[in-house]
Design a protein around this motif. Structure first.
Motif, PDB file in Angstrom:
ATOM      1  N   ARG A  29      -2.453  -4.503 -10.020  1.00 29.13           N
ATOM      2  CA  ARG A  29      -3.635  -4.493  -9.155  1.00 29.13           C
ATOM      3  C   ARG A  29      -3.646  -3.191  -8.365  1.00 29.13           C
ATOM      4  O   ARG A  29      -2.611  -2.788  -7.812  1.00 29.13           O
ATOM      5  N   LEU A  30      -4.798  -2.551  -8.271  1.00 31.03           N
ATOM      6  CA  LEU A  30      -4.887  -1.301  -7.509  1.00 31.03           C
ATOM      7  C   LEU A  30      -6.291  -1.129  -6.961  1.00 31.03           C
ATOM      8  O   LEU A  30      -7.284  -1.312  -7.676  1.00 31.03           O
ATOM      9  N   GLY A  31      -6.382  -0.795  -5.682  1.00 33.10           N
ATOM     10  CA  GLY A  31      -7.639  -0.427  -5.058  1.00 33.10           C
ATOM     11  C   GLY A  31      -7.518   0.985  -4.518  1.00 33.10           C
ATOM     12  O   GLY A  31      -6.412   1.481  -4.288  1.00 33.10           O
ATOM     13  N   ALA A  32      -8.639   1.645  -4.306  1.00 32.12           N
ATOM     14  CA  ALA A  32      -8.589   3.028  -3.822  1.00 32.12           C
ATOM     15  C   ALA A  32      -9.771   3.301  -2.908  1.00 32.12           C
ATOM     16  O   ALA A  32     -10.819   2.643  -2.996  1.00 32.12           O
ATOM     17  N   PHE A  33      -9.586   4.287  -2.032  1.00 28.48           N
ATOM     18  CA  PHE A  33     -10.590   4.651  -1.049  1.00 28.48           C
ATOM     19  C   PHE A  33     -10.692   6.167  -0.962  1.00 28.48           C
ATOM     20  O   PHE A  33      -9.709   6.884  -1.186  1.00 28.48           O
ATOM     21  N   MET A  77      -4.583   3.268  -2.840  1.00 27.42           N
ATOM     22  CA  MET A  77      -4.436   4.718  -2.810  1.00 27.42           C
ATOM     23  C   MET A  77      -5.605   5.336  -2.058  1.00 27.42           C
ATOM     24  O   MET A  77      -6.703   4.772  -2.018  1.00 27.42           O
ATOM     25  N   ILE A  78      -5.352   6.487  -1.458  1.00 32.02           N
ATOM     26  CA  ILE A  78      -6.388   7.273  -0.806  1.00 32.02           C
ATOM     27  C   ILE A  78      -6.555   8.569  -1.572  1.00 32.02           C
ATOM     28  O   ILE A  78      -5.564   9.277  -1.818  1.00 32.02           O
ATOM     29  N   VAL A  79      -7.777   8.888  -1.976  1.00 32.33           N
ATOM     30  CA  VAL A  79      -8.039  10.153  -2.664  1.00 32.33           C
ATOM     31  C   VAL A  79      -8.770  11.091  -1.713  1.00 32.33           C
ATOM     32  O   VAL A  79      -9.506  10.669  -0.820  1.00 32.33           O
ATOM     33  N   GLY A  80      -8.537  12.385  -1.906  1.00 34.72           N
ATOM     34  CA  GLY A  80      -9.238  13.386  -1.114  1.00 34.72           C
ATOM     35  C   GLY A  80      -8.627  13.652   0.244  1.00 34.72           C
ATOM     36  O   GLY A  80      -9.268  14.277   1.098  1.00 34.72           O
ATOM     37  N   PHE A  81      -7.376  13.222   0.459  1.00 33.63           N
ATOM     38  CA  PHE A  81      -6.739  13.497   1.742  1.00 33.63           C
ATOM     39  C   PHE A  81      -6.391  14.981   1.829  1.00 33.63           C
ATOM     40  O   PHE A  81      -6.092  15.617   0.812  1.00 33.63           O
ATOM     41  N   PRO A  84       0.827  -1.210   0.000  1.00 29.81           N
ATOM     42  CA  PRO A  84       0.000   0.000   0.000  1.00 29.81           C
ATOM     43  C   PRO A  84       0.865   1.265   0.000  1.00 29.81           C
ATOM     44  O   PRO A  84       1.648   1.487   0.927  1.00 29.81           O
ATOM     45  N   LEU A  85       0.710   2.086  -1.031  1.00 29.46           N
ATOM     46  CA  LEU A  85       1.503   3.314  -1.159  1.00 29.46           C
ATOM     47  C   LEU A  85       0.735   4.559  -0.738  1.00 29.46           C
ATOM     48  O   LEU A  85       1.332   5.548  -0.333  1.00 29.46           O
ATOM     49  N   GLN A  86      -0.565   4.563  -0.904  1.00 26.32           N
ATOM     50  CA  GLN A  86      -1.507   5.607  -0.482  1.00 26.32           C
ATOM     51  C   GLN A  86      -1.464   6.880  -1.326  1.00 26.32           C
ATOM     52  O   GLN A  86      -2.503   7.482  -1.569  1.00 26.32           O
ATOM     53  N   LEU A 114     -12.155   9.433  -7.156  1.00 24.13           N
ATOM     54  CA  LEU A 114     -12.131   7.974  -7.058  1.00 24.13           C
ATOM     55  C   LEU A 114     -12.566   7.346  -8.376  1.00 24.13           C
ATOM     56  O   LEU A 114     -11.936   6.393  -8.866  1.00 24.13           O
ATOM     57  N   ASP A 115     -13.632   7.859  -8.966  1.00 25.22           N
ATOM     58  CA  ASP A 115     -14.138   7.314 -10.231  1.00 25.22           C
ATOM     59  C   ASP A 115     -13.098   7.443 -11.339  1.00 25.22           C
ATOM     60  O   ASP A 115     -12.888   6.513 -12.129  1.00 25.22           O
ATOM     61  N   ARG A 116     -12.425   8.599 -11.408  1.00 26.17           N
ATOM     62  CA  ARG A 116     -11.413   8.811 -12.454  1.00 26.17           C
ATOM     63  C   ARG A 116     -10.221   7.877 -12.267  1.00 26.17           C
ATOM     64  O   ARG A 116      -9.702   7.311 -13.245  1.00 26.17           O
ATOM     65  N   LEU A 117      -9.797   7.721 -11.025  1.00 27.60           N
ATOM     66  CA  LEU A 117      -8.659   6.841 -10.757  1.00 27.60           C
ATOM     67  C   LEU A 117      -8.983   5.395 -11.107  1.00 27.60           C
ATOM     68  O   LEU A 117      -8.188   4.708 -11.760  1.00 27.60           O
ATOM     69  N   MET A 118     -10.162   4.933 -10.715  1.00 28.40           N
ATOM     70  CA  MET A 118     -10.507   3.540 -10.979  1.00 28.40           C
ATOM     71  C   MET A 118     -10.813   3.296 -12.450  1.00 28.40           C
ATOM     72  O   MET A 118     -10.601   2.185 -12.952  1.00 28.40           O
ATOM     73  N   GLU A 119     -11.299   4.320 -13.152  1.00 21.39           N
ATOM     74  CA  GLU A 119     -11.476   4.181 -14.600  1.00 21.39           C
ATOM     75  C   GLU A 119     -10.120   3.997 -15.282  1.00 21.39           C
ATOM     76  O   GLU A 119      -9.962   3.148 -16.172  1.00 21.39           O
ATOM     77  N   LEU A 120      -9.136   4.780 -14.846  1.00 20.05           N
ATOM     78  CA  LEU A 120      -7.780   4.630 -15.377  1.00 20.05           C
ATOM     79  C   LEU A 120      -7.229   3.243 -15.067  1.00 20.05           C
ATOM     80  O   LEU A 120      -6.686   2.562 -15.943  1.00 20.05           O
TER      81      LEU A 120
END
Length: 443
Positions: free
Chosen positions: A319-323, A293-297, A252-254, A350-356
């Motif tokens: 593989r990548l997940g985001a919150f 990754m965490i978005v909106g921090f 996890p890099l965040q 979050l939507d843009r990151l996961m679309e990528l």
């Protein structure tokens, strides 16, 4: 002979909680009839193992407790007991909110819980596990708690300081799992690379991996939850040269922007992170990297988010997940930063990151078409074998679907192949899963 009272554990949250539940059940199985979690029926005792990490998980745990309290009122449950992270974190508040619960316990020491249930917790039996899920892979929790102080994370004050499990105890536990048919070990902790510092005054993950790889029956060892700072070189050597270690790393890099990483108290910067990823790829060719990754921090403006998108585009994680960031009371972030990014903006990012990432994942999966892979069979359903390669961790990654050909097994029961290794050839791919044809059995 009197019938044993029935007991069931409902486990919420992460794989670490699953391990805790299996240790507890192993202590109780001589005194109680253990009812599988998948069975919905009346029981004498129901235990809820809760999660209290982030908002959604806390809400799920509260709803589960309320649901089981309703079942107790209806006479479907004799005694209701709650333990784990949520009750550790809100030990003072929760009992008054749900008076139907008979007893509350925390997450740092399970001895009081086990003794409340009438069993002496024998330290010599701690390697025992009551397998509650798949029998061919198992999570091995190598340490508890965390000494890191990431500004968004509540784990240190829920689970306490980092505490490694002694190596001999882990080897004994893994050996017992192998005797029960486990073929794959998934090493987990809040930070697996920190393993050993408290007990041995050195990072000992590589030494542990080497000892685990000597256990007969264990064929895959997979590493999860590795912190990027001070990543041990000898672990890379194990990944590169030990044939039992999967070329797979959950790290996890965040984030990548220096401002955000500094606010998160991650103790790395963007330059360090990029150099580490380059080193992983160079020294472990073909490694599949999973990250979160965490978005909106706080501190993530348009510039920082654009840098995150560029980094993901360039690095192309398999593989990548985001919150979305959410404030957790008691953390440094909640007490010292203004959560200024709106919910709408967080969702959009979050939507843009996961679309990528979806496009990257599809590209990676398509690159595997035509390749032959060693896979483990996880399940068989509706004429399809559900499998995974060394590049796929259970529950979080995609699957490899292989249609059952009666000619491949003769009269053998296809369910007998669950937990076995086979060789397949990939024929098609989508964003998540692969389709493959059976090639041969693995020796």
């Amino acid at each position: 002979m009197p019938l044993k009272p029935t007991l069931q554990i409902l486990t919420l949250g992460c794989s670490k909680n699953n391990v805790d539940s299996e240790h507890i059940l192993a202590c109780l199985e001589d005194r109680y009839e253990i009812v599988p979690e998948s069975e919905f029926r009346a029981v004498d005792w129901l235990l809820v193992n809760t999660c209290g990490f982030i908002g959604d998980a806390k809400e799920e745990s509260v709803q589960a407790i309320l649901e089981q309290a309703g079942r107790k009122k209806a006479g479907e449950i004799g005694k209701l007991v709650v333990f784990g992270c949520l009750s550790q974190r809100y030990a003072d508040e929760m009992p008054a909110l749900v008076p139907e619960v008979d007893a509350w316990f925390g997450a740092r020491n399970f001895k009081p819980l086990v003794e409340y249930l009438g069993v002496d917790m024998d330290p010599l039996k701690t390697p025992r596990r009551h397998i509650s899920g798949a029998s061919h892979y198992a999570y091995l929790k190598i340490s508890e708690g965390c000494d890191r102080r990431c500004s968004y994370c509540a784990i240190p004050f829920i689970r306490g300081a980092h505490k490694s499990v002694p190596m001999e105890q882990l080897v004994a536990e893994a050996s017992a799992l192998a005797e029960k048919g486990v073929r794959e070990l998934i090493l987990i902790a809040q930070d697996t690379t920190f393993y050993g510092l408290d007990l041995y005054r050195r990072r000992a993950l590589a030494e542990l991996i080497e000892k685990l790889s000597e256990i007969d029956g264990i064929e895959w060892i997979r590493i999860h939850y590795s912190y990027p700072a001070d990543f041990p070189q000898d672990v890379l050597d194990q990944m590169a040269h030990n044939p039992k270690v999967c070329k797979y790393l959950d790290i996890p890099l965040q984030h990548i922007a220096d401002t955000v990483l500094d606010n998160m108290h991650r103790h790395v910067d963007g330059k360090w992170t990029r150099e580490l990823i380059a080193k992983l790829r160079a020294e472990v060719p073909g490694v599949a990297l999973r990250t979160t990754m965490i978005v909106g921090f706080p501190g993530e403006g348009r510039k920082e988010f654009a840098e995150l998108l560029r980094f993901v585009e360039e690095t192309r994680f398999e593989r990548l997940g985001a919150f979305k960031y959410s404030e957790e009371e008691g953390t440094f972030g909640a007490e010292n930063f203004n959560d200024s990014v709106t919910s709408r903006t967080k969702q959009s990012r979050l939507d843009r990151l996961m679309e990528l990432q979806g496009a990257i994942s599809l590209e990676f999966n398509k690159s595997r078409i035509g390749s032959e892979l060693k896979v483990i069979v996880d399940d068989f359903s509706d004429g399809i074998f559900v499998c995974r390669s060394e590049y796929d961790s259970p529950e979080v990654d995609g699957e490899i679907l292989v249609r059952h050909d009666p000619g491949m097994m003769g009269d053998a029961d296809p369910y007998s192949l669950i937990g076995e290794f086979i060789k397949v050839r990939v024929t098609a791919a989508d964003e998540y899963d692969l389709t493959a044809d059976f090639v041969d059995y693995e020796e």
